[in-house]
Write a protein that holds these residues in place. Structure first.
Motif, short mmCIF file in Angstrom:
data_model
loop_
_atom_site.label_atom_id
_atom_site.label_comp_id
_atom_site.label_asym_id
_atom_site.label_seq_id
_atom_site.Cartn_x
_atom_site.Cartn_y
_atom_site.Cartn_z
N LEU A 114 -14.78 7.38 13.65
CA LEU A 114 -13.82 6.54 14.36
C LEU A 114 -14.29 5.10 14.47
N ALA A 115 -15.59 4.90 14.64
CA ALA A 115 -16.13 3.54 14.74
C ALA A 115 -16.22 2.88 13.37
N ALA A 116 -16.47 3.68 12.34
CA ALA A 116 -16.68 3.12 11.00
C ALA A 116 -15.38 2.70 10.34
N TYR A 117 -14.31 3.42 10.61
CA TYR A 117 -13.05 3.12 9.91
C TYR A 117 -12.55 1.69 10.13
N PRO A 118 -12.46 1.20 11.36
CA PRO A 118 -12.02 -0.19 11.52
C PRO A 118 -12.99 -1.20 10.92
N LEU A 119 -14.29 -0.88 10.91
CA LEU A 119 -15.26 -1.79 10.30
C LEU A 119 -15.12 -1.82 8.78
N ALA A 120 -14.56 -0.77 8.20
CA ALA A 120 -14.39 -0.72 6.75
C ALA A 120 -13.03 -1.20 6.29
N LYS A 137 -7.64 1.79 -1.40
CA LYS A 137 -6.62 1.51 -0.37
C LYS A 137 -5.27 2.11 -0.73
N GLU A 138 -5.07 2.37 -2.02
CA GLU A 138 -3.82 2.97 -2.44
C GLU A 138 -3.61 4.36 -1.82
N MET A 139 -4.70 5.05 -1.52
CA MET A 139 -4.58 6.37 -0.89
C MET A 139 -3.95 6.25 0.49
N GLU A 140 -4.35 5.23 1.25
CA GLU A 140 -3.78 5.02 2.57
C GLU A 140 -2.31 4.60 2.46
N CYS A 167 3.04 9.59 6.97
CA CYS A 167 1.91 9.82 7.88
C CYS A 167 1.75 8.62 8.82
N ASN A 168 1.45 8.89 10.08
CA ASN A 168 1.05 7.81 10.97
C ASN A 168 -0.46 7.60 10.82
N ILE A 169 -1.02 6.66 11.55
CA ILE A 169 -2.42 6.30 11.37
C ILE A 169 -3.35 7.45 11.72
N VAL A 170 -2.99 8.24 12.74
CA VAL A 170 -3.84 9.36 13.14
C VAL A 170 -3.82 10.46 12.08
N GLN A 171 -2.63 10.78 11.58
CA GLN A 171 -2.51 11.80 10.54
C GLN A 171 -3.22 11.36 9.26
N MET A 172 -3.07 10.09 8.92
CA MET A 172 -3.72 9.57 7.72
C MET A 172 -5.25 9.67 7.85
N PHE A 173 -5.78 9.38 9.03
CA PHE A 173 -7.22 9.40 9.24
C PHE A 173 -7.77 10.81 9.14
N PHE A 174 -7.13 11.77 9.84
CA PHE A 174 -7.68 13.11 9.92
C PHE A 174 -7.30 13.99 8.72
N VAL A 197 -6.10 12.80 5.56
CA VAL A 197 -6.28 12.20 4.23
C VAL A 197 -7.70 11.65 4.05
N LEU A 198 -8.13 10.79 4.97
CA LEU A 198 -9.39 10.09 4.79
C LEU A 198 -10.62 10.98 5.05
N LEU A 199 -10.62 11.69 6.17
CA LEU A 199 -11.79 12.51 6.48
C LEU A 199 -12.09 13.56 5.41
N PRO A 200 -11.10 14.28 4.88
CA PRO A 200 -11.42 15.23 3.80
C PRO A 200 -12.02 14.57 2.56
N MET A 201 -11.75 13.29 2.35
CA MET A 201 -12.28 12.59 1.18
C MET A 201 -13.72 12.12 1.37
N VAL A 202 -14.22 12.14 2.61
CA VAL A 202 -15.60 11.71 2.85
C VAL A 202 -16.45 12.89 3.35
N LYS A 203 -16.07 14.10 2.94
CA LYS A 203 -16.83 15.28 3.35
C LYS A 203 -18.31 15.22 2.98
N PRO A 204 -18.67 14.74 1.78
CA PRO A 204 -20.10 14.66 1.45
C PRO A 204 -20.89 13.81 2.44
#
Length: 280
Positions: free
Chosen positions: A90-96, A170-173, A181-188, A190-197
């Motif tokens: 949650l803290a890293a996303y706005p910084l990125a 950024k095209e994924m977002e 998707c709203n911002i919460v749905q997109m984060f949990f 779409v984005l989180l599954p892509m950074v599983k490693p």
């Protein structure tokens, strides 16, 4: 032939270094398997026990509340890992991804805290913990909070997750927003599954650090029933005088969850480390 000798020399050095690093662990296992009649301090030392026994493990399990220590460590480590993954992401996303005033300053300020050892801020953190009544003398729940919250997020986790988010196009977002998707749905979703490693790498480091933490629990805990495994194993020395066989057995048992957790997560480990290092 020259390359063959070069590889042989490199591998010899690596094998020797590995054996040197793992020898204390091998010695610990050997000591935990030796019977009472065998001298564990014999010279020259013997690695393979002449009197192989599991009685030391059985003795530790029955003579101390090892299950309670184990459960306390699992609760603390599990909650610490969960909070680190959630809060760091949650803290890293706005910084990125987001643009706001003071973004770079905020990132470098967070990053600078890596240089501050916990021992330097331990006293004020302890005083804050006491003021908030997050100690086990109030109740067990508050005691757990006092063990977990000081380590709920750290700069390393934020940095690692920021680097992971930077690798996502950024095209994924944009595609997720177009799909509704709203911002919460997109984060949990779409984005989180892509950074599983990267999440797995952070989980491994956090679990190892939390599971092996000794200094902080030994300071804030007052009830033996709340001891975590490192504190409980250290308590074996006073409880059994100099029974190093029991101490070695307790130490081996306390490392088993770390090994199991790492083996479970290792398939993500290498890819996650590389993912966090390819983009600045």
């Amino acid at each position: 032939m020259k390359n063959l000798f070069k590889k042989f020399g490199i591998h010899s050095i690596l094998i020797f270094t590995s054996l040197l690093s793992i020898f204390p662990f091998i010695w610990l296992i050997s000591t935990s398997l030796k019977g009472n009649t065998e001298n564990i301090f014999a010279y020259p030392p013997t690695i393979i026990p002449s009197e192989f026994t599991l009685s030391n493990y059985i003795g530790v399990w029955h003579k101390v509340d090892f299950v309670a220590y184990f459960m306390n460590s699992m609760i603390v480590a599990g909650a610490t890992v969960f909070l680190n993954l959630l809060l760091s992401a949650l803290a890293a996303y706005p910084l990125a991804r987001m643009e706001f005033a003071g973004k770079k300053f905020s990132f470098f300020a967070v990053l600078a805290t890596i240089m501050i050892p916990f021992q330097a801020i331990m006293l004020p953190v302890y005083l804050i913990t006491l003021k908030l009544n997050m100690v086990d003398s109030v109740n067990n729940f508050m005691g757990y909070l006092g063990l977990i919250l000081p380590f709920a997020v750290n700069a390393f986790g934020i940095f690692l997750m920021r680097q992971a988010f930077l690798t996502i196009p950024k095209e994924m977002e944009e595609a997720a927003i177009v799909d509704g998707c709203n911002i919460v749905q997109m984060f949990f979703k779409v984005l989180l599954p892509m950074v599983k490693p990267s999440l797995a790498v952070l989980a491994i480091f956090t679990f190892i650090g939390s599971w092996g933490e000794f200094l902080w629990p030994s300071i804030v805990l007052t009830k033996e029933s709340m001891y975590t495994l490192p504190v409980g194993v250290n308590n074996l020395q006073g409880m059994f005088s100099s029974n190093w066989r029991f101490i070695a057995a307790g130490s081996i048992l306390s490392t088993v969850p770390i090994v199991v957790f790492f083996l479970f997560m290792q398939k993500y480990f290498i890819s996650g480390e590389n993912e966090g290092a390819v983009k600045g």
